[in-house]
Scaffold this motif. Structure first.
Motif, mmCIF file in Angstrom:
data_model
loop_
_atom_site.group_PDB
_atom_site.id
_atom_site.type_symbol
_atom_site.label_atom_id
_atom_site.label_comp_id
_atom_site.label_asym_id
_atom_site.label_seq_id
_atom_site.Cartn_x
_atom_site.Cartn_y
_atom_site.Cartn_z
ATOM 1 N N GLN A 149 28.935 35.813 42.026
ATOM 2 C CA GLN A 149 29.428 37.027 41.365
ATOM 3 C C GLN A 149 30.427 37.791 42.229
ATOM 4 O OE1 GLN A 149 28.743 37.831 38.041
ATOM 5 N NE2 GLN A 149 28.048 35.723 38.226
ATOM 6 N N ARG A 150 31.054 37.114 43.153
ATOM 7 C CA ARG A 150 32.146 37.740 43.900
ATOM 8 C C ARG A 150 33.190 36.674 44.205
ATOM 9 N NH1 ARG A 150 32.583 36.937 49.382
ATOM 10 N NH2 ARG A 150 30.868 35.847 50.392
ATOM 11 N N SER A 151 34.426 37.091 44.328
ATOM 12 C CA SER A 151 35.497 36.141 44.566
ATOM 13 C C SER A 151 35.572 35.779 46.032
ATOM 14 C CB SER A 151 36.839 36.744 44.124
ATOM 15 O OG SER A 151 37.898 35.872 44.456
ATOM 16 N N ALA A 152 35.951 34.533 46.297
ATOM 17 C CA ALA A 152 36.206 34.106 47.672
ATOM 18 C C ALA A 152 37.649 34.409 48.049
ATOM 19 C CB ALA A 152 35.928 32.619 47.821
ATOM 20 N N SER A 153 38.385 35.098 47.171
ATOM 21 C CA SER A 153 39.791 35.383 47.405
ATOM 22 C C SER A 153 40.063 36.881 47.335
ATOM 23 C CB SER A 153 40.671 34.660 46.380
ATOM 24 O OG SER A 153 40.491 33.267 46.452
ATOM 25 N N PHE A 154 41.047 37.293 48.101
ATOM 26 C CA PHE A 154 41.479 38.690 48.135
ATOM 27 C C PHE A 154 42.924 38.712 47.658
ATOM 28 C CE2 PHE A 154 43.155 42.557 49.839
ATOM 29 C CZ PHE A 154 42.087 43.446 49.887
ATOM 30 N N GLY A 155 43.216 39.581 46.708
ATOM 31 C CA GLY A 155 44.549 39.598 46.117
ATOM 32 C C GLY A 155 45.495 40.586 46.764
#
Length: 335
Positions: free
Chosen positions: A57-63
């Motif tokens: 429920q969390r992304s492994a990526s930062f935008g």
């Protein structure tokens, strides 16, 4: 390509155990965790980031949304963000907005498609309402280099009016009274606010800046050259040049030197940003330091906090101020 099923079979464990190892879950012994990771390495297994995001429920990526990639200023900003994300094993996904409304919107939507629930956005073209809506729907949405009162706690920004005042004040302290401004042609807050600050400081010292003392061009070295060429062609009298950024200041100095005008003995020039270029101009450029890397670090930390459900106090502010860096391009006014 190896699958999670292949890993489980080779390790002699269940699919659930492999999944827990991939997602750093509990209930797995150290020996088993180590063995599964070793088999993953040997078999060349790479976890699918999107699938992992569905589980955790969390992304492994930062935008990140930047106007462009070639400008050293934005490269410094990206470096500040990466200095934080690499410590927590989060990958960066970068998109460019080109200071165009449709492109900025698409850039943010692309990051959302990749399940980025934390992002630092440099937006100058999108309207306030659209960005406010993103802030309400994206947990870790943070704006950099822009302030919107309704989402002020999610804004990390620079006081550009104070920056313009500082530029003008420094020149006034050197005895200058004849000013021109080399500014960006883009109708965004930054150049508008800097010019407002300059005008305010000059007015307080009895100097009125007429419209023909400002030239607008692209915020790069070529733009600085063109703007200065226009001043010279008009026969404008000046001893002080206030530039929108270091690139325009460098271009303006080049044009002055091409016309055998000495910097700083005849004309003084001041830039803005303090990118690496400023140190290697000849003469070395006096400029205002824009603490963009420090701001980028703060914005990243803030985005991650919001994404994790941590909200700063209501009266928190993340306003920064530029500071002057004195080098060689500003001298005393000609008497």
């Amino acid at each position: 390509m190896a699958t999670i099923k292949d890993i489980a079979q080779e390790a002699g464990v269940s699919l659930a155990t492999v999944s827990r190892v991939i997602n750093n879950g509990p209930k797995v012994g150290d020996a088993t965790r180590k063995r599964v990771k070793q088999i993953m390495l040997e078999m060349g297994y790479r976890p699918n980031a999107n699938a992992r995001a569905l589980v955790t429920q969390r992304s492994a990526s930062f935008g990140i949304v930047l106007p462009e990639l070639s400008d050293p200023f934005f490269a410094t900003m990206a470096h500040g963000i990466e200095s934080v994300t690499r410590k927590i094993d989060v990958q960066i996904l970068m998109s460019t907005g080109s200071i165009e409304k449709a492109t900025e919107l698409k850039a943010i939507e692309t990051l959302l498609e990749h399940r980025c629930n934390a992002m630092v956005v440099h937006s100058k073209a999108l309207d306030d309402a659209t960005l406010i809506n993103f802030a309400k729907t994206i947990p870790g949405f943070v704006l950099i280099n822009r302030y919107i009162e309704e989402i002020g706690n999610r804004c990390v920004w620079l006081d550009n009016i104070a920056g313009g005042q500082t530029m003008a004040r420094h020149m006034l302290n050197q005895g200058h009274t004849k000013f021109v401004i080399v500014s960006s042609k883009y109708q965004i807050d930054d150049p508008v606010d800097r010019i407002a600050g300059i005008k305010q400081e000059l007015a307080e010292n009895g100097i009125t800046l007429s419209p023909d003392m400002i030239e607008y061009s692209t915020p790069d070295q070529e733009g600085g050259e063109i703007a200065m060429q226009n001043f010279l062609a008009k026969g404008t009298e000046f001893t002080a040049v206030l530039a929108y950024n270091d690139a325009m200041a460098s271009g303006a100095m080049t044009m002055l030197q091409d016309h055998n005008i000495d910097v700083p003995n005849e004309v003084s020039v001041i830039g803005y940003d303090d990118v690496l270029l400023a140190k290697y101009c000849r003469p070395k450029l006096t400029t205002l330091r824009y603490p963009i890397e420090m701001m980028a670090v703060k914005a990243t930390e803030l985005a991650l906090q919001y994404a994790a459900g941590t909200v700063p106090e209501a009266d928190c502010t993340f306003k920064y101020a530029p500071t002057i860096v004195k080098r060689e391009s500003v001298g005393k006014a000609i008497s």
